[in-house]
Motif scaffolding. Structure first.
Motif, PDB file in Angstrom:
ATOM      1  N   MET A   1       0.841  -1.212   0.000  1.00 17.11           N
ATOM      2  CA  MET A   1       0.000   0.000   0.000  1.00 17.11           C
ATOM      3  C   MET A   1       0.864   1.246   0.000  1.00 17.11           C
ATOM      4  SD  MET A   1      -3.114   0.830  -0.114  1.00 17.11           S
ATOM      5  CE  MET A   1      -4.154   2.255   0.155  1.00 17.11           C
ATOM      6  N   SER A   2       1.972   1.199   0.721  1.00 20.62           N
ATOM      7  CA  SER A   2       2.870   2.342   0.777  1.00 20.62           C
ATOM      8  C   SER A   2       3.466   2.632  -0.598  1.00 20.62           C
ATOM      9  CB  SER A   2       3.979   2.104   1.809  1.00 20.62           C
ATOM     10  OG  SER A   2       4.722   0.946   1.449  1.00 20.62           O
TER      11      SER A   2
ATOM     12  N   LYS B   1       3.060   6.122  -2.706  1.00 25.52           N
ATOM     13  CA  LYS B   1       4.220   6.815  -3.235  1.00 25.52           C
ATOM     14  C   LYS B   1       4.061   7.111  -4.722  1.00 25.52           C
ATOM     15  CE  LYS B   1       9.253   6.411  -3.556  1.00 25.52           C
ATOM     16  NZ  LYS B   1      10.442   5.560  -3.279  1.00 25.52           N
ATOM     17  N   PHE B   2       3.505   6.076  -5.421  1.00 24.15           N
ATOM     18  CA  PHE B   2       3.257   6.262  -6.850  1.00 24.15           C
ATOM     19  C   PHE B   2       2.272   7.393  -7.097  1.00 24.15           C
ATOM     20  CE2 PHE B   2      -0.059   5.247  -9.992  1.00 24.15           C
ATOM     21  CZ  PHE B   2       0.652   5.495 -11.167  1.00 24.15           C
ATOM     22  N   ALA B   3       1.175   7.420  -6.327  1.00 22.05           N
ATOM     23  CA  ALA B   3       0.153   8.444  -6.518  1.00 22.05           C
ATOM     24  C   ALA B   3       0.698   9.831  -6.194  1.00 22.05           C
ATOM     25  CB  ALA B   3      -1.078   8.139  -5.651  1.00 22.05           C
ATOM     26  N   TYR B   4       1.516   9.910  -5.127  1.00 23.23           N
ATOM     27  CA  TYR B   4       2.074  11.201  -4.731  1.00 23.23           C
ATOM     28  C   TYR B   4       2.982  11.760  -5.830  1.00 23.23           C
ATOM     29  CZ  TYR B   4       5.105  14.524  -2.377  1.00 23.23           C
ATOM     30  OH  TYR B   4       5.838  15.627  -2.062  1.00 23.23           O
ATOM     31  N   GLU B   5       3.875  10.887  -6.361  1.00 25.82           N
ATOM     32  CA  GLU B   5       4.790  11.351  -7.396  1.00 25.82           C
ATOM     33  C   GLU B   5       4.043  11.751  -8.671  1.00 25.82           C
ATOM     34  OE1 GLU B   5       7.786   8.487  -8.136  1.00 25.82           O
ATOM     35  OE2 GLU B   5       8.703   8.679  -6.138  1.00 25.82           O
TER      36      GLU B   5
END
Length: 560
Positions: free
Chosen positions: A1-2, A6-10
């Motif tokens: 999930m982390s 991280k993918f969504a944030y970037e």
């Protein structure tokens, strides 16, 4: 999930970065970047020459105009959006008013249909009257009251007429004593009027049918068959002056009457205001047969413009005043004048071509024009199988101006016509009132023929004409045909009988019919030869004669 977070944030941070970068770049492009633009402009401007400085200034102006235009468009769109939003209640009221008006229109249409139904009932019919034009699309018959209402309308219409007459008679009797003879003849008179109206309504030539009715009981005047040509011309000049206030020289009237003897088509030319239209108008009033004046339009292209045409949908012929006058001339024994006013506003050889050909036919029986292919019941009396006869008592008078708004009259038309120039204004004079003259076209033609017998062209004049003809052919390759010779034999005797001289008539014919052909030649190459021609004319006809021809040649010579 982390890993997903991280993918969504970037991913989202990159999107936001790109949007912010685009906004910053946009602001830097049109707002904050102007400091850099002016620094660059200042750096290079003073090192440029004059052309480069002008181009650099224009480039800066164009760069400044782009954001200003975008800003203006955005402001206008915002203002329009605000106005439409503010007028929301007014628009709703407008839509409501439009709906109310539509309901009123539908109500009026229903009322109109009710009135039409009442008319059908009053005519005794039980069917609804169809649109008359619909039958014209499918049937090859003339729409009448019988075939529209199925016969019932016609019968009830007759009974309605009788009831009308009966009611009128009783009303007249209640108003006071009335002659019994009037009451006896009232239904007959009403029936005749009704019959005439039905004929007009059912005829495909309503104007010509009215002419038939007008001349059914026409009382012709007593014609003067004793007048001579010289008296005829002098009396007209006095009539025009005393009755209409129009003044013409005897020379102009002689040319006009002699022109009528030599051609059925006369062309009156000259400067504006010299009386080109008023001459045939006053002459026809003098004959007690007013001329029909047809105003020629620049759009005229073919014969339908003056004769009309048959409408296949309405099964009616679209008649013109020219056609009515042409038809009426067959009823009248006196001369009929049809004036083509400003005839060269359109090309004469287009819209008048068929008439020019018909008038060239040697037999008067061949002077016919096809209007419709077949004859119908109810056609005018004087139409022969859809053809109209051009009466020998008809003359066509055209008026022409020579300016930039008109077409040049071609040799084809000039050869067939007799041109009359009106460039002089006659002086006014006092005279006693002169009445008109009732004379038949047959007697006028008789006077023309009599003039040819009493005043034939002399042999000396014919010899001089032959010499001039040979000179023109040798030096200028200019010849004239038999038509001009025939017109000359008709024109000169009548001109002399009207009070003129033989030399004056010959002078006018040569100037207007022969020498006029110089206008179609390249006169600049034969300018010196014209001087020799003038000298030859003086040698042949005398120095005191042929003044009109010499003046015309001098005018042609000075144009080049």
């Amino acid at each position: 999930m982390s890993s997903f977070l991280k993918f969504a944030y970037e991913l989202l941070s990159q999107v936001v970065y790109n949007i912010v970068s685009w906004l910053v770049a946009f602001l830097n492009l049109f707002i904050t970047g102007w400091v850099q633009y002016f620094l660059i402009f200042k750096t290079y401007f003073f090192s440029f020459g004059i052309p480069q400085k002008i181009l650099s200034i224009l480039l800066m102006i164009l760069l400044f105009a782009i954001p200003v235009t975008i800003l203006i468009l955005l402001v206008r769109k915002a203002i329009m959006h605000h106005q439409l939003k503010a007028d929301k209640t007014d628009n709703a009221a407008l839509y409501k008013e439009i709906g109310r008006l539509n309901k009123q229109v539908l109500s009026l249409m229903d009322e109109k249909n009710s009135i039409l139904a009442l008319k059908v009932n009053a005519m005794g019919g039980t069917k609804r009257i169809p649109y008359v034009g619909a039958s014209a699309l499918t049937d090859d018959v003339i729409p009448t009251l019988d075939n529209v209402t199925g016969g019932a309308g016609a019968a009830s219409g007759v009974s309605g007429v009788a009831a009308t007459v009966e009611g009128a008679s009783s009303e007249a009797m209640s108003a006071g004593p009335v002659s019994q003879a009037v009451l006896d003849h009232a239904p007959v008179v009403k029936a005749v009027v009704t019959e005439q109206k039905d004929k007009v309504l059912t005829s495909r030539f309503p104007k010509l049918t009215l002419v038939d009715q007008e001349y059914a009981d026409y009382q012709y005047p007593v014609y003067d068959d004793e007048v001579t040509l010289e008296e005829f011309v002098n009396r007209y000049r006095l009539y025009a002056a005393s009755q209409l206030g129009l003044y013409y020289t005897p020379e102009i009237i002689r040319r006009f009457v002699a022109g009528m003897a030599s051609s059925k088509l006369l062309i009156l030319e000259g400067i504006s205001g010299t009386g080109k239209t008023s001459l045939p108008y006053s002459f026809s009033r003098y004959l007690n047969n007013p001329a029909t004046i047809v105003s020629i339009q620049p759009s005229y292209r073919d014969r339908t413009e003056i004769l009309g045409y048959f409408n296949e949908f309405s099964k009616r012929f679209n008649e013109t005043e020219f056609l009515r006058a042409l038809y009426e001339a067959n009823y009248r024994p006196d001369p009929t004048l049809i004036v083509l006013d400003e005839m060269n506003l359109a090309r004469i050889e287009y819209y008048f071509a068929e008439m020019l050909s018909v008038l060239e036919m040697p037999s008067k029986d061949e002077w016919v024009l096809d209007l419709v292919p077949t004859a119908w019941d109810g056609d005018p009396k004087l139409l022969d199988a859809g053809k109209i006869h051009v009466a020998d008592s008809t003359w066509f008078i055209g008026t022409a101006n020579n300016d930039d708004s008109t077409f040049t009259i071609t040799d084809k038309v000039y050869d067939r016509a007799m041109p009359i120039e009106l460039n002089e204004r006659a002086d006014a004079f006092e005279c006693d009132p002169q009445p008109g003259c009732d004379v038949t076209a047959e007697h006028l033609q008789y006077m023309f023929q009599r003039a040819k017998v009493e005043h034939p062209i002399s042999d000396e004049m014919l010899d001089n004409l032959q010499k001039l003809d040979q000179y023109l052919q040798t030096r200028f390759k200019l010849a004239f045909g038999n038509r001009i010779m025939k017109q000359m034999y008709d024109f000169i005797p009548v001109y002399v009988a009207c009070g003129g001289t033989e030399l004056g008539a010959m002078d006018y014919i040569i100037a207007r019919k022969v020498l006029k052909k110089f206008e179609s030649m390249n006169v600049s190459f034969v300018r010196d030869e014209i001087t020799g021609l003038i000298n030859y004319i003086e040698k042949t006809f005398g120095k005191a004669g042929m003044e009109d021809s010499k003046a015309y040649l001098h005018r042609i010579q000075n144009l080049y």
